[in-house]
Design a protein around this motif. Structure first.
Motif, short mmCIF file in Angstrom:
data_model
loop_
_atom_site.label_atom_id
_atom_site.label_comp_id
_atom_site.label_asym_id
_atom_site.label_seq_id
_atom_site.Cartn_x
_atom_site.Cartn_y
_atom_site.Cartn_z
N GLY A 94 5.21 3.25 -6.75
CA GLY A 94 5.84 1.95 -6.82
C GLY A 94 7.08 1.80 -6.19
O GLY A 94 7.75 0.71 -6.13
N SER A 139 2.15 1.61 -3.24
CA SER A 139 0.92 2.38 -4.20
C SER A 139 0.88 3.92 -4.16
O SER A 139 0.23 4.53 -4.86
CB SER A 139 -0.47 1.72 -4.17
OG SER A 139 -1.08 2.14 -2.92
N GLY A 184 -2.33 8.28 -6.16
CA GLY A 184 -3.10 7.11 -6.43
C GLY A 184 -4.42 6.85 -5.53
O GLY A 184 -4.64 7.84 -4.64
N TRP A 222 -5.45 5.01 -3.04
CA TRP A 222 -5.27 5.04 -1.73
C TRP A 222 -5.17 6.35 -0.91
O TRP A 222 -5.73 6.59 0.03
CB TRP A 222 -4.09 4.04 -1.11
CG TRP A 222 -4.64 3.04 -0.12
CD1 TRP A 222 -5.03 1.79 -0.21
CD2 TRP A 222 -4.40 3.15 1.53
NE1 TRP A 222 -5.55 1.26 1.13
CE2 TRP A 222 -5.04 1.98 1.92
CE3 TRP A 222 -4.01 4.38 1.94
CZ2 TRP A 222 -5.24 2.12 3.16
CZ3 TRP A 222 -4.19 4.27 3.40
CH2 TRP A 222 -4.66 2.93 3.96
N THR A 262 0.79 -1.21 0.09
CA THR A 262 0.09 0.00 -0.11
C THR A 262 0.95 1.31 0.09
O THR A 262 0.68 2.32 -0.63
CB THR A 262 -0.92 0.19 1.21
OG1 THR A 262 -1.73 -1.20 1.32
CG2 THR A 262 -1.75 1.15 1.02
#
Length: 356
Positions: free
Chosen positions: A299, A295, A314, A316, A292
């Motif tokens: 990355g 993310s 992103g 999240w 997570t």
């Protein structure tokens, strides 16, 4: 798996590889030899070394930071927060960002005198000075060294604005100075509360005060008229993120004016330390936590770029921001940031001026 030391954050004490420093075993002395026999890491003593600094005000030109100067009375921090982005600074001292950072500390007792001298320099322009931007100005050794208090006394004497960020209720000890400064529009305090669960807090921030003590400090500051904010930084996915709304609710009830959060950052040596900590304390979710975080960070374990390093990106990261905005609005913590006064500043007159 690395063994945890009692009441310490990091599980490792490896030297930095960025500066080609020699590797060493954790602690590296007879204590570890004893640990081999006793099959348990022994307590690690805190040591404090006096640092004779030449200057005390640190300047920055970062476009995503709201202040341009800060003071750090100490190097290293005994609170031992595993996520602390300041850990890599110990590598510059040929020390480990791991256990060394939280046990081999440096104090700057000349800080108040240096501060007075810098405020009196010709051409000095007054802007708020931030405390707690690198290591906590109210970590346990402040009780004895009182360097933070000494610096605040200098700023109060000359009506210079300041901000403080801390995890410690020890800040309330200085209310006799901070409250009169706040009445003039010269002081604001931000208290960090990352978890209300004492078991999680003790693991993430092993030597920081109990979360309830921090909320009590928020109430004391607010009652004394000091503008107080609450920081939920950092939010650690699958470890502390589920508490976001509850922390905001408790912060509002304690008298906080506003709040903010940042997703966890893992720069340089913090990443391997954090990974080892996850393996030791949260092995059931270590992979999920790191997936997570990556993310959020494009990355990678960390995103060092201006602006995005504090926001993340992103789905999240956007979910966290949405939850935070909704909860902050619900509990009245979405007010504007306070502006401190700079027009009251009176520079030190110097030895010659004091004669008249």
């Amino acid at each position: 798996m690395a063994k945890s030391r009692p009441v310490r954050g990091a599980t490792l004490n490896e030297a930095s590889s960025r500066f080609n420093l020699p590797g060493r075993e954790a602690d590296g002395d007879w204590l570890d030899a004893r640990a081999d026999l006793d099959d348990a890491p022994p307590p690690l003593r805190t040591t404090v070394t006096v640092e004779r600094a030449r200057t005390i005000i640190t300047r920055n030109q970062s476009p995503d930071i709201s202040f341009d100067r800060s003071i750090n009375p100490y190097r290293g921090c005994e609170h031992g927060c595993i996520y602390c982005f300041a850990r890599p600074t110990h590598a510059y001292l040929d020390l480990s960002p791991g256990l060394d950072f939280e046990s081999r500390l440096f104090a700057k007792p000349d800080a108040p005198a240096l501060l007075r001298a810098e405020l009196g320099k010709r051409g000095y322009v007054c802007r708020p000075i931030a405390f707690g931007t690198n290591t906590d100005p109210y970590q346990p050794i402040e009780a004895e060294w009182r360097i933070t208090r000494g610096c605040i006394e200098v700023l109060a004497e000359h009506d210079h604005p300041l901000t403080i960020t801390t995890k410690s209720n020890r800040v309330t000890r200085d209310l006799d100075i901070l409250a009169p400064m706040a009445a003039k529009g010269l002081a604001a305090v931000m208290v960090s509360v990352t978890s209300l669960d004492p078991r999680i807090a003790m693991t993430v921030e092993p030597r920081a005060p109990h979360p309830e003590k921090r909320l009590q400090a928020v109430r004391q500051l607010a009652d004394a008229g000091v503008p107080v904010f609450v920081s939920l930084s950092p939010v650690i996915p699958h470890v502390t993120d589920h508490e976001l709304e509850h922390i905001l609710e408790r912060a509002a009830a304690a008298g906080a004016r506003t709040a903010f959060f940042l997703p966890v950052r893992l720069p340089h040596e913090v990443s391997p330390l954090f990974r080892a900590w996850l393996d030791a304390h949260f092995p059931d979710r270590a992979g999920k936590v790191m997936a997570t975080i990556q993310s959020i960070r494009g990355g990678k374990d960390n995103d060092p770029n201006f602006h995005t390093r504090f926001r993340g990106h992103g789905p999240w990261a956007e979910l966290l921001r949405t939850r935070f905005r909704m909860a902050a609005r619900r509990y009245g913590l979405d007010q504007q940031v306070l502006r401190l006064r700079t027009d009251l500043f009176r520079p030190p007159s110097g030895p010659q001026g004091e004669l008249f």
